[in-house]
Write a protein that holds these residues in place. Structure first.
Motif, mmCIF file in Angstrom:
data_model
loop_
_atom_site.group_PDB
_atom_site.id
_atom_site.type_symbol
_atom_site.label_atom_id
_atom_site.label_comp_id
_atom_site.label_asym_id
_atom_site.label_seq_id
_atom_site.Cartn_x
_atom_site.Cartn_y
_atom_site.Cartn_z
ATOM 1 N N ARG A 27 0.843 -1.203 0.000
ATOM 2 C CA ARG A 27 0.000 0.000 0.000
ATOM 3 C C ARG A 27 0.875 1.249 0.000
ATOM 4 N NH1 ARG A 27 -0.063 -1.480 5.528
ATOM 5 N NH2 ARG A 27 0.231 0.263 6.939
ATOM 6 N N LEU A 28 0.252 2.362 -0.341
ATOM 7 C CA LEU A 28 0.913 3.659 -0.367
ATOM 8 C C LEU A 28 0.049 4.623 0.423
ATOM 9 C CD1 LEU A 28 3.385 5.061 -1.831
ATOM 10 C CD2 LEU A 28 1.689 5.974 -3.395
ATOM 11 N N GLU A 29 0.612 5.216 1.466
ATOM 12 C CA GLU A 29 -0.104 6.210 2.268
ATOM 13 C C GLU A 29 0.503 7.574 1.972
ATOM 14 O OE1 GLU A 29 0.360 5.091 6.334
ATOM 15 O OE2 GLU A 29 -0.845 3.286 6.132
ATOM 16 N N ALA A 30 -0.368 8.570 1.760
ATOM 17 C CA ALA A 30 0.146 9.885 1.391
ATOM 18 C C ALA A 30 -0.731 10.981 1.966
ATOM 19 C CB ALA A 30 0.200 10.023 -0.125
ATOM 20 N N ASP A 31 -0.086 12.128 2.217
ATOM 21 C CA ASP A 31 -0.832 13.332 2.552
ATOM 22 C C ASP A 31 -1.606 13.746 1.307
ATOM 23 O OD1 ASP A 31 0.437 13.281 4.998
ATOM 24 O OD2 ASP A 31 1.921 14.809 4.467
ATOM 25 N N ASP A 32 -2.360 14.816 1.418
ATOM 26 C CA ASP A 32 -3.054 15.364 0.263
ATOM 27 C C ASP A 32 -1.998 15.915 -0.685
ATOM 28 O OD1 ASP A 32 -5.152 16.163 -1.362
ATOM 29 O OD2 ASP A 32 -5.231 18.147 -0.436
ATOM 30 N N LEU A 33 -1.820 15.270 -1.825
ATOM 31 C CA LEU A 33 -0.762 15.644 -2.752
ATOM 32 C C LEU A 33 -1.289 16.596 -3.819
ATOM 33 C CD1 LEU A 33 0.847 12.126 -3.261
ATOM 34 C CD2 LEU A 33 1.664 13.980 -1.810
ATOM 35 N N PRO A 34 -0.475 17.569 -4.214
ATOM 36 C CA PRO A 34 -0.898 18.475 -5.279
ATOM 37 C C PRO A 34 -0.607 17.856 -6.646
ATOM 38 C CG PRO A 34 1.259 19.121 -4.508
ATOM 39 C CD PRO A 34 0.818 17.969 -3.654
#
Length: 180
Positions: free
Chosen positions: A114-121
């Motif tokens: 899986r890939l967890e990320a903040d809100d990316l632009p």
């Protein structure tokens, strides 16, 4: 005599303190000196920029090499957490808001789970957020309209291509002596 020196020292101290107070009031809140001179601040960029488009290209089941090819080398890898890669990104640029983002890739062996990320632009949003010039940019038109295509002159006919004369036949000696 000592009374005069004492009075002169007090007067000098008062003038110095008054000058310092006046200098500090001339500086604005934006760290400009007299509203004109802005000190240079070093731009600090750390980590990898990960955009929304890059994160969308990542799929569970990809290998570590495939993830590295898309996102780049992780900023943090930990021998105690070998199943985790951390991509941190920070930027401080004069005239732009500081930014900080975190993306974590989780693996099971060599496969991404899986890939967890903040809100990316998006790429465009990121570029706009660090653009400190904020001037209107005229985007060039990359394709011609139908009217512009019709207005173009007709291409000149190509002359008939002449066939080149055949290469002369040459006789070369054999590379190896003939055995007989």
């Amino acid at each position: 005599m000592s009374l005069i020196l004492s009075w002169a020292c007090r007067a000098g101290l008062a003038v110095t303190l008054g000058s310092l107070a006046a200098c500090s009031s001339l500086q604005s809140t934006e760290d400009n000196f007299l509203g004109v001179i802005t000190p240079y601040r070093v731009e600090v960029v750390q980590g990898n920029v990960v955009t929304r488009e890059m994160a969308a290209a990542i799929r569970p089941g990809m290998s570590r090499t495939q993830v590295r090819d898309i996102l780049g080398s992780p900023l943090l890898t930990d021998i105690f957490h070998a199943d985790r890669w951390d991509y941190l990104f920070t930027i401080r640029r004069q005239g732009a808001q500081p930014q900080r983002r975190r993306v974590t890739a989780w693996f099971d062996g060599e496969q991404l789970t899986r890939l967890e990320a903040d809100d990316l632009p998006s790429e465009k949003e990121f570029v706009d957020s660090i653009d400190t010039f904020k001037r209107s940019r005229k985007v060039p038109q990359l394709a011609l309209t139908e009217e512009q295509l019709k207005a173009l002159p007709a291409p000149a006919p190509r002359p008939a291509e002449e066939t080149p004369p055949p290469a002369p036949l040459r006789s070369y000696p054999p590379l190896e002596p003939s055995g007989g």
